[in-house]
Design a protein around this motif. Sequence first.
Motif, PDB file in Angstrom:
ATOM      1  N   ARG A  50      -0.083   0.989   8.121  1.00  0.00           N
ATOM      2  CA  ARG A  50      -1.090   0.588   7.140  1.00  0.00           C
ATOM      3  C   ARG A  50      -1.930  -0.585   7.647  1.00  0.00           C
ATOM      4  O   ARG A  50      -3.123  -0.669   7.369  1.00  0.00           O
ATOM      5  N   HIS A  51      -1.306  -1.493   8.381  1.00  0.00           N
ATOM      6  CA  HIS A  51      -2.067  -2.632   8.905  1.00  0.00           C
ATOM      7  C   HIS A  51      -3.119  -2.157   9.903  1.00  0.00           C
ATOM      8  O   HIS A  51      -4.264  -2.626   9.881  1.00  0.00           O
ATOM      9  N   GLU A  52      -2.752  -1.221  10.761  1.00  0.00           N
ATOM     10  CA  GLU A  52      -3.732  -0.676  11.704  1.00  0.00           C
ATOM     11  C   GLU A  52      -4.849   0.069  10.970  1.00  0.00           C
ATOM     12  O   GLU A  52      -6.022  -0.025  11.353  1.00  0.00           O
ATOM     13  N   ILE A 100       1.930 -12.061   7.412  1.00  0.00           N
ATOM     14  CA  ILE A 100       1.391 -12.722   6.220  1.00  0.00           C
ATOM     15  C   ILE A 100       1.192 -11.714   5.089  1.00  0.00           C
ATOM     16  O   ILE A 100       1.569 -11.959   3.951  1.00  0.00           O
ATOM     17  N   THR A 101       0.624 -10.558   5.408  1.00  0.00           N
ATOM     18  CA  THR A 101       0.309  -9.579   4.364  1.00  0.00           C
ATOM     19  C   THR A 101       1.531  -8.763   3.943  1.00  0.00           C
ATOM     20  O   THR A 101       1.573  -8.276   2.824  1.00  0.00           O
ATOM     21  N   GLY A 102       2.497  -8.591   4.838  1.00  0.00           N
ATOM     22  CA  GLY A 102       3.670  -7.777   4.516  1.00  0.00           C
ATOM     23  C   GLY A 102       3.410  -6.292   4.640  1.00  0.00           C
ATOM     24  O   GLY A 102       4.202  -5.485   4.140  1.00  0.00           O
ATOM     25  N   LEU A 103       2.329  -5.895   5.287  1.00  0.00           N
ATOM     26  CA  LEU A 103       2.037  -4.474   5.471  1.00  0.00           C
ATOM     27  C   LEU A 103       2.876  -3.900   6.604  1.00  0.00           C
ATOM     28  O   LEU A 103       3.265  -4.611   7.528  1.00  0.00           O
ATOM     29  N   LEU A 114       0.821  -1.211   0.000  1.00  0.00           N
ATOM     30  CA  LEU A 114       0.000   0.000   0.000  1.00  0.00           C
ATOM     31  C   LEU A 114       0.853   1.260   0.000  1.00  0.00           C
ATOM     32  O   LEU A 114       0.524   2.229  -0.687  1.00  0.00           O
ATOM     33  N   CYS A 115       1.965   1.247   0.746  1.00  0.00           N
ATOM     34  CA  CYS A 115       2.836   2.421   0.780  1.00  0.00           C
ATOM     35  C   CYS A 115       3.551   2.612  -0.552  1.00  0.00           C
ATOM     36  O   CYS A 115       3.762   3.739  -0.991  1.00  0.00           O
TER      37      CYS A 115
END
Length: 142
Positions: A98-100, A91-94, A60-61
């Motif tokens: 961004r995960h929060e 797992i997602t690599g965020l 996302l970044c």
Amino acid sequence: MLSSIRSRFYVARGYINKDALAPAATRVPCPRNYTTNIDNNAPIELKENPFAKEKVQCVLCKHGINPDYKNVQLLSQFQSPYTGRVYGRHITGLCKNRHEQVEREIIKAQNAGFMPTYHKAVEFLNDPKLFDPEKAIRPHKY
């Protein structure tokens, strides 16, 4: 004789410039009473470190995407199709921020009724995967 053969070898291989073998007439005297070549011994100024690793960024970044609760298709990528739970960061690599954000936006979308809570929406089951949930990007020790 040996030094001239060596110097020709180094020039042929590209290790040194031909200017480094210039006669003493082209050398500039220094204030300390010894001679040096004009530019040959000066350090090379590099704009960036050639050995530096690339900065690792989350998906996302890297693309400058801000998650929004109205973008259900994006948010469903981070949700398990079987349980409806949000996949973890490993797992997602965020990144942490961004995960929060994704977690908050999923909760907002579920409260607004845009997303189901206990499973993934059926229309998004065949979407392309951003990551493989079976193979973690940053595996843990278990």
